[in-house]
Design a protein around this motif. Sequence first.
Motif, short mmCIF file in Angstrom:
data_model
loop_
_atom_site.label_atom_id
_atom_site.label_comp_id
_atom_site.label_asym_id
_atom_site.label_seq_id
_atom_site.Cartn_x
_atom_site.Cartn_y
_atom_site.Cartn_z
N UNK A 105 84.78 -1.55 10.48
CA UNK A 105 86.20 -1.67 10.19
C UNK A 105 86.46 -1.68 8.69
N UNK A 106 85.59 -2.36 7.93
CA UNK A 106 85.73 -2.39 6.47
C UNK A 106 85.65 -0.99 5.89
N UNK A 107 84.68 -0.20 6.34
CA UNK A 107 84.52 1.17 5.83
C UNK A 107 85.72 2.03 6.22
N UNK A 108 86.18 1.91 7.47
CA UNK A 108 87.30 2.73 7.95
C UNK A 108 88.57 2.42 7.17
N UNK A 109 88.86 1.13 7.02
CA UNK A 109 90.10 0.73 6.34
C UNK A 109 90.06 1.13 4.86
N UNK A 110 88.93 0.90 4.20
CA UNK A 110 88.82 1.27 2.79
C UNK A 110 89.01 2.76 2.60
N UNK A 111 88.32 3.55 3.41
CA UNK A 111 88.43 5.00 3.28
C UNK A 111 89.84 5.49 3.59
N UNK A 112 90.44 4.94 4.66
CA UNK A 112 91.78 5.37 5.04
C UNK A 112 92.82 4.96 4.00
N UNK A 113 92.67 3.76 3.45
CA UNK A 113 93.62 3.29 2.44
C UNK A 113 93.57 4.16 1.20
N UNK A 114 92.36 4.50 0.75
CA UNK A 114 92.22 5.36 -0.41
C UNK A 114 92.79 6.74 -0.13
N UNK A 115 92.36 7.32 1.00
CA UNK A 115 92.85 8.66 1.33
C UNK A 115 94.36 8.68 1.41
N UNK A 116 94.92 7.70 2.11
CA UNK A 116 96.36 7.69 2.29
C UNK A 116 97.12 7.36 1.04
N UNK A 121 94.44 -5.13 -5.99
CA UNK A 121 95.00 -5.66 -4.76
C UNK A 121 95.55 -4.60 -3.83
N UNK A 122 95.81 -3.39 -4.36
CA UNK A 122 96.27 -2.30 -3.52
C UNK A 122 95.26 -2.00 -2.43
N UNK A 123 93.98 -2.16 -2.76
CA UNK A 123 92.91 -1.94 -1.78
C UNK A 123 92.54 -3.23 -1.08
N UNK A 124 92.43 -4.32 -1.85
CA UNK A 124 91.93 -5.57 -1.29
C UNK A 124 92.89 -6.12 -0.23
N UNK A 125 94.20 -6.05 -0.49
CA UNK A 125 95.17 -6.60 0.45
C UNK A 125 95.07 -6.01 1.85
N UNK A 126 95.23 -4.67 2.01
CA UNK A 126 95.11 -4.09 3.36
C UNK A 126 93.75 -4.28 4.00
N UNK A 127 92.67 -4.28 3.20
CA UNK A 127 91.33 -4.48 3.76
C UNK A 127 91.21 -5.89 4.35
N UNK A 128 91.71 -6.90 3.61
CA UNK A 128 91.69 -8.27 4.13
C UNK A 128 92.53 -8.37 5.40
N UNK A 129 93.68 -7.69 5.41
CA UNK A 129 94.53 -7.70 6.61
C UNK A 129 93.80 -7.10 7.81
N UNK A 130 93.12 -5.98 7.59
CA UNK A 130 92.40 -5.34 8.69
C UNK A 130 91.27 -6.22 9.20
N UNK A 131 90.52 -6.84 8.28
CA UNK A 131 89.44 -7.73 8.70
C UNK A 131 89.98 -8.97 9.39
N UNK A 132 91.15 -9.46 8.93
CA UNK A 132 91.78 -10.61 9.59
C UNK A 132 92.14 -10.28 11.04
#
Length: 365
Positions: free
Chosen positions: A209-220, A331-342
């Motif tokens: 999930x961490x890899x998916x969210x990080x990659x998707x957040x960057x791409x998007x 935080x642009x990356x850290x925020x959504x990643x923490x949300x996804x992991x939460x």
Amino acid sequence: MDSTSSSPAPRIEDGVFLAFVLVVSIAFALVIEPFFAAILWGVIAAILFAPVNQALLAAMPRRRNSAAGLTLLLIVAVVIVPAIILSIALVQEATLFYGRVQSGQIDVPQMFERFQASLPGWASAFLARLGITNFDAVREMLSAGIASSFRTVAAQALAIGQSAFSFLVALSVMLYLTYFLLRDGAQLAARFDAAAPMRIAYRRALMQQFVIVTRATIKGSIIVAIVQGLIGGVVFWALGLPGALLWGVLMGAFSLIPAVGTGLVWVPVAIYLFVTGAVAKGVILAFCGMFVIGMVDNILRPVLVGRDTRIPDYVVLITTLGGIDLFGFNGIIIGPVIAALFIATWNIVTKMRQGTDGLEGPLTE
């Protein structure tokens, strides 16, 4: 008797060892904290370009060093060099814009007076209720605020120039780490997987999930920001508005904030064009803002982000703003990643309480 008296010893030793592990881990985190941003973006670059590295590795098996080196050169050519060139051009544009304000080519007080004179009666009455009736005082405050803002920008640019060595060190650390993460990422992930004190299914699901969210957040986020900033800058340039590059970069930066995005830039400018009599330019800017720039966000972001992460838009908005407040740009990356992991973690907890160990389906649904 001896066995009962010696039984607490392993528990004490285990507790001391766990405390030592915690202390050493905290000390390690403090040591690498000055390079937190460099490490974060190194990890992000490795995750984002891992498919490229895998493709090169498939074309040249048993040459991990060469594949990682070529991928790193691609990162430098596609990301680092354009970012540096854009930053230099942005500083030059901001300096030129400030020079126009100082020389009077862009008369901010006069623009403010024209804006005030063009307001309808209800808007003037509203400003009167707010106490904004002394035009001279407001004009001086506005001019001072703008001058202060540009002085702040100039000071930041000077600070960047003075800390060029620190920037080069951080960039070198990021690229150095990225190389080894590309080359040895699979082995490092396997070590982390083996060491994490968590059930295999849970830790692997969270890592995925961490890899998916990080990659998707960057791409998007980054791709949408580039496209929207480019379109916005071109529209501003076509309309003959000063500082097109500056406004385009600002729109790209604000587009990283979901929901509001580029409207923070083009909406006030469109309103100003309307009230100052440039109706045609205002209509064109409003049309492009709503139906061109806005549609880029509505079309690209769900495809690049939503399909992979399945995080509600309001959660992305809140966690992005909160992440920016806590961690700055990172935080642009850290925020959504923490949300996804939460969300993923609490979905695991829900399945555990329901008596199921299965992790079928996305964890962020």
